[in-house]
Scaffold this active site. Structure first.
Site, mmCIF file in Angstrom:
data_model
loop_
_atom_site.group_PDB
_atom_site.id
_atom_site.type_symbol
_atom_site.label_atom_id
_atom_site.label_comp_id
_atom_site.label_asym_id
_atom_site.label_seq_id
_atom_site.Cartn_x
_atom_site.Cartn_y
_atom_site.Cartn_z
ATOM 1 N N GLU A 107 0.819 -1.208 0.000
ATOM 2 C CA GLU A 107 0.000 0.000 0.000
ATOM 3 C C GLU A 107 0.855 1.260 0.000
ATOM 4 O O GLU A 107 0.520 2.257 -0.653
ATOM 5 C CB GLU A 107 -0.941 0.004 1.207
ATOM 6 N N TYR A 189 -6.097 6.129 5.356
ATOM 7 C CA TYR A 189 -6.257 5.188 4.246
ATOM 8 C C TYR A 189 -5.449 3.910 4.473
ATOM 9 O O TYR A 189 -5.973 2.796 4.366
ATOM 10 C CB TYR A 189 -5.828 5.828 2.923
ATOM 11 N N ASP A 207 -9.423 6.093 -1.440
ATOM 12 C CA ASP A 207 -8.326 6.673 -2.207
ATOM 13 C C ASP A 207 -8.929 7.353 -3.433
ATOM 14 O O ASP A 207 -10.154 7.490 -3.541
ATOM 15 C CB ASP A 207 -7.282 5.617 -2.584
ATOM 16 N N CYS A 261 -13.688 2.013 -14.233
ATOM 17 C CA CYS A 261 -14.198 3.356 -13.925
ATOM 18 C C CYS A 261 -13.050 4.363 -13.967
ATOM 19 O O CYS A 261 -12.768 5.069 -12.999
ATOM 20 C CB CYS A 261 -14.879 3.360 -12.563
ATOM 21 N N CYS A 268 -18.453 1.999 -18.985
ATOM 22 C CA CYS A 268 -19.787 1.849 -18.382
ATOM 23 C C CYS A 268 -20.539 0.642 -18.927
ATOM 24 O O CYS A 268 -21.348 0.034 -18.220
ATOM 25 C CB CYS A 268 -20.602 3.118 -18.606
ATOM 26 N N CYS A 271 -19.510 -2.278 -16.802
ATOM 27 C CA CYS A 271 -19.363 -2.036 -15.361
ATOM 28 C C CYS A 271 -20.383 -2.862 -14.588
ATOM 29 O O CYS A 271 -21.575 -2.840 -14.903
ATOM 30 C CB CYS A 271 -19.552 -0.553 -15.062
ATOM 31 N N CYS A 277 -25.518 3.469 -10.949
ATOM 32 C CA CYS A 277 -24.710 4.674 -11.184
ATOM 33 C C CYS A 277 -25.589 5.859 -11.580
ATOM 34 O O CYS A 277 -26.163 5.892 -12.668
ATOM 35 C CB CYS A 277 -23.666 4.408 -12.269
#
Length: 476
Positions: A107, A189, A207, A261, A268, A271, A277
């Site tokens: 991370e 985070y 994030d 995304c 889309c 997705c 959405c």
């Protein structure tokens, strides 16, 4: 007088499905029903697009939305997740610390860095320091060299300090967000990522990828950098996180933002959560609205322009002056332990107040070498050659640094070798590095660019001036 009767009927509210009881006249009932039908027809004909929410604090996911998003996203993740080395480490009880450590390292590396770049760095890192205890024994210079090229070097300093803190406190890896936040360099985070992915704590992560996905799911047009907006994103992410698979869900949400995304060209059509959405719904109702309009673009702070003169100082061994095999060495100086690129090695360089001509740059370098390294360049017999190599712009997140590069070849006084040179070691930390070791050192990308420029210059000169074989050998 009209007869009033109690009528029960359901209305579909924009805020969700709610059952409401109305006491109205027959005429009022007809008027309400006609109004609802009219609005539905208008929406179908794109006359009334869905409305964006004005107050982000009032936005939330309904229970049905949450369940649908969790199920669809986890199913997609199970089928499409990328094969990444930090995801292969077992989460068994016997390896809990190793799992937490691996997630932490990955991370930290992934912050501001592409996944494709991180993979090889992560593998090399874990081979060298497979556990937190191994890392705690490392020096700052060692971790800086391993990190070289990833940028944002403050991350690795904090990672090392944090490892030492955990070991000093007993060595048991903390599991909760509150405990993780106490470690140097671990923010909200990173704590959420470690706690959920390594230890299955039901906590969210936010994030840039998560912000993008949620802002589109809810068509949030508020400034994503605003403190209140950030707080709301954490609240919304907390509503979504799956209680049974929190780590997988958080990774799925980030993975969706990193792949489908995307910032400017979202996929889309494929997705898994496009049905939920709101931004996509808006775009279908109004041609002037695009999914990529979310999140709102924030004007970045203007980068400041800086200038520096860099001198690649090559010092020849006294034997080279007779034409023997080259054994020249380069001077590297260590940057201060605070500030930009803290504690890293570079060629002697100095910041300039503004763009400067060659004479001004050389004067600044001469003063720096004299005051910091006690290298007196006024003796003309000491300089073998001095050539202007070129310039390039190195970009940091907030700085555009224009670097003027020169190659300065020197030889020792008399017949003394470089080990006999008495440079001033108190004013600045420096060291000699031979060419072979310099090639294998972990250098920052900026320093590596400088060295590559010098090597290319030498190769070009050797190819174009064959009659100067001895001199070019000296410069190798």
């Amino acid at each position: 007088m009209p007869v009033t009767i109690c009528l029960h009927f359901e209305t579909h509210c924009l805020a969700g499905n709610l059952n409401k009881r109305y006491s109205v006249s027959m005429e009022e009932k007809k008027r309400v029903l006609m109004s609802l039908k009219s609005k539905k027809r208008a929406r179908r004909s794109r006359e009334i697009p869905p409305k964006e929410s004005d107050d982000i604090e009032d936005i939330s996911f309904s229970k049905d939305e949450t369940l649908q998003i969790r199920a669809s996203l986890l199913e997609w993740y199970d089928e499409n997740q990328r094969d990444l080395p930090w995801r292969r480490i077992s989460g068994g009880s016997d390896e809990r610390d190793k799992r937490g450590y691996a997630v932490w390292v990955s991370e930290v590396m992934l912050q501001q860095t592409r996944v494709s770049t991180v993979i090889d760095y992560f593998k090399r890192w874990m081979n060298k320091w497979p556990t937190l205890h191994h890392l705690a024994q490392a020096s700052l210079e060692e971790v800086n060299e391993m990190w070289a090229g990833l940028g944002y070097y403050r991350r690795v300093r904090f990672l090392l300090q944090g490892a030492k803190e955990v070991v000093e406190e007993g060595g048991s890896f903390p599991e909760t967000v509150s405990e993780l936040r106490k470690i140097k360099g671990i923010g909200e985070y990173t704590a959420g990522a470690i706690a959920s992915i390594a230890f299955k704590k039901v906590v969210p992560v936010v994030d840039g990828n998560v912000v993008r996905v949620i802002s589109r799911l809810k068509a949030i047009s508020a400034n994503p950098k605003d403190t209140a907006t950030v707080k709301s994103f954490w609240k919304l992410a907390g509503q979504l996180v799956d209680p049974c698979r929190p780590g997988d869900f958080n990774q799925a949400l980030m993975e969706l933002g990193a792949t489908l995304c995307s910032l400017s060209n979202p996929g889309c059509a494929v997705c898994p959560i496009s049905a939920q959405c709101h931004a996509l719904s808006l775009s279908r109702q109004n041609e002037s609205v695009h999914v990529s309009d979310y999140p709102t673009k924030v004007v970045k702070a203007k980068q400041r322009h800086e200038f520096s003169a860099v001198s690649v100082v090559e010092i020849l061994d006294c034997q080279e002056m007779t034409g023997s095999q080259s054994n020249s060495k380069y001077i590297l100086v260590k940057r201060p332990n605070e500030g930009l690129l803290a504690g890293l090695w570079e060629f002697p360089s100095i910041l300039l107040e503004k763009e400067a001509d060659l004479a001004s740059r050389r004067k600044a370098i001469d003063n720096f070498l004299q005051s910091s390294l006690n290298l007196d360049l006024k003796e003309s017999t000491r300089i073998v050659s001095r050539e202007d190599i070129g310039e390039f712009v190195h970009v940091f997140s907030h700085i555009r640094l224009k670097m003027y590069v020169e190659l300065l070849v020197l030889h020792p006084k008399g017949n003394r070798s470089i080990e006999d040179e008495k440079l001033d070691k108190e004013s600045i930390t420096w060291k000699y590095v031979d060419g072979k070791n310099l090639d294998s050192m972990g250098l920052t990308s900026g320093v590596r660019k400088v060295y590559t420029m010098v090597q290319k210059h030498k190769q070009t000169e050797q190819a174009t001036i064959p009659g100067r074989r001895r001199k070019t050998a000296v410069r190798r």
